[in-house]
Design a protein around this motif. Sequence first.
Motif, mmCIF file in Angstrom:
data_model
loop_
_atom_site.group_PDB
_atom_site.id
_atom_site.type_symbol
_atom_site.label_atom_id
_atom_site.label_comp_id
_atom_site.label_asym_id
_atom_site.label_seq_id
_atom_site.Cartn_x
_atom_site.Cartn_y
_atom_site.Cartn_z
ATOM 1 N N ASP A 108 10.351 16.848 -12.043
ATOM 2 C CA ASP A 108 9.041 16.009 -12.916
ATOM 3 C C ASP A 108 9.843 15.787 -14.103
ATOM 4 O O ASP A 108 10.376 16.646 -14.824
ATOM 5 N N PRO A 109 9.753 14.539 -14.567
ATOM 6 C CA PRO A 109 10.414 14.368 -15.854
ATOM 7 C C PRO A 109 9.541 14.530 -17.245
ATOM 8 O O PRO A 109 10.280 14.307 -18.406
ATOM 9 N N SER A 110 8.509 15.058 -17.251
ATOM 10 C CA SER A 110 7.691 15.273 -18.299
ATOM 11 C C SER A 110 8.265 16.268 -19.421
ATOM 12 O O SER A 110 8.172 15.675 -20.428
ATOM 13 N N GLY A 111 8.892 17.239 -18.901
ATOM 14 C CA GLY A 111 9.692 17.987 -20.062
ATOM 15 C C GLY A 111 10.840 17.250 -20.769
ATOM 16 O O GLY A 111 10.785 17.342 -21.876
ATOM 17 N N LEU A 112 11.565 16.447 -19.816
ATOM 18 C CA LEU A 112 12.517 15.730 -20.320
ATOM 19 C C LEU A 112 11.929 14.652 -21.445
ATOM 20 O O LEU A 112 12.583 14.297 -22.600
ATOM 21 N N LEU A 113 10.888 13.896 -21.394
ATOM 22 C CA LEU A 113 10.232 12.911 -22.252
ATOM 23 C C LEU A 113 9.559 13.707 -23.268
ATOM 24 O O LEU A 113 9.663 13.114 -24.449
ATOM 25 N N MET A 114 9.281 14.837 -23.021
ATOM 26 C CA MET A 114 8.674 15.800 -24.458
ATOM 27 C C MET A 114 9.828 15.905 -25.270
ATOM 28 O O MET A 114 9.613 15.798 -26.367
ATOM 29 N N ALA A 115 10.882 16.197 -24.903
ATOM 30 C CA ALA A 115 11.938 16.569 -25.601
ATOM 31 C C ALA A 115 12.486 15.421 -26.509
ATOM 32 O O ALA A 115 12.689 15.580 -27.688
ATOM 33 N N VAL A 116 12.453 14.405 -25.618
ATOM 34 C CA VAL A 116 13.040 12.950 -26.274
ATOM 35 C C VAL A 116 12.007 12.599 -27.451
ATOM 36 O O VAL A 116 12.550 12.255 -28.418
ATOM 37 N N GLU A 117 10.825 12.708 -27.267
ATOM 38 C CA GLU A 117 9.832 12.178 -27.765
ATOM 39 C C GLU A 117 9.758 13.028 -29.273
ATOM 40 O O GLU A 117 9.527 12.383 -30.413
#
Length: 267
Positions: A172-181
């Motif tokens: 699930d990419p949610s954590g990756l997207l959160m870090a980038v944000e």
Amino acid sequence: MKAIAIFDIDGVIRDVGNSYRRAIADTVEHFTNHAYRPTLQDIDSLKSEGIWNNDWEASQELIYRYFERRPPTSSAVSESLSRNQIDLNYDDLIAFFQSRYRGPDPDNPTGYICSERLLCEPSYFQQLTQTNIGWGFFSGAMRDEALYVLTGKLGLVSPVLVAMEDAPGKPDPSGLLMAVEQLNPDNSIPVVYVGDTVADMYTVQRASQQQPERSWMGVGILPPHVQLNSERSQAYRQTLKAAGAMMVLPSVEQFAAPVIEQVATAS
């Protein structure tokens, strides 16, 4: 900001071959009544399926599979069991795993975590900052276990970190997207995710599907335990490439700032 590099931790920043993976083997051995102890290759094979990033779940799956495929006895009576016949308490499994990895006292680590070897130096991240490359971490490890290495051993100050408690598990990419944000929401800035498993590469692919307007790239790192054998190292490299890695390197420090800049420009 020229690019954003998000790093997995286990197998990339710290060597977990004799910690997390040893705890998996201990846990499986314990809950199969010492009948089966998975090798590092067994664990790699499971993780190559791309959905077993959580080591507690990986341990549980290896236990289930052992009992499901358990060979018949000499009397030719099958001892295999279906999953609903297996008496396995997940909370007990987690407690046992943690007692090995962290030690018996959760507030005072004395377990395998204490012996983890660093795979990079603090200067690596200083160079990224000096080159205007944003960086952070997305890991399936618990937050305090991740910070044990990031702030405790590496001495990083308040790094961007998305850990187990913060987001669903990979792929699930949610954590990756959160870090980038947290680093920069500007979707014109290319992102590289650096990891050592198939799940890491799948995470990049799914992030790209959710945010196709941004350039996403996956870079694979060979964990130390697979580099002990050239044939195994090559097989692991091919597995990561097949999962989407644009390149696979033997150490994270080889993915230096000039290489990141070159990759970002090419994207």
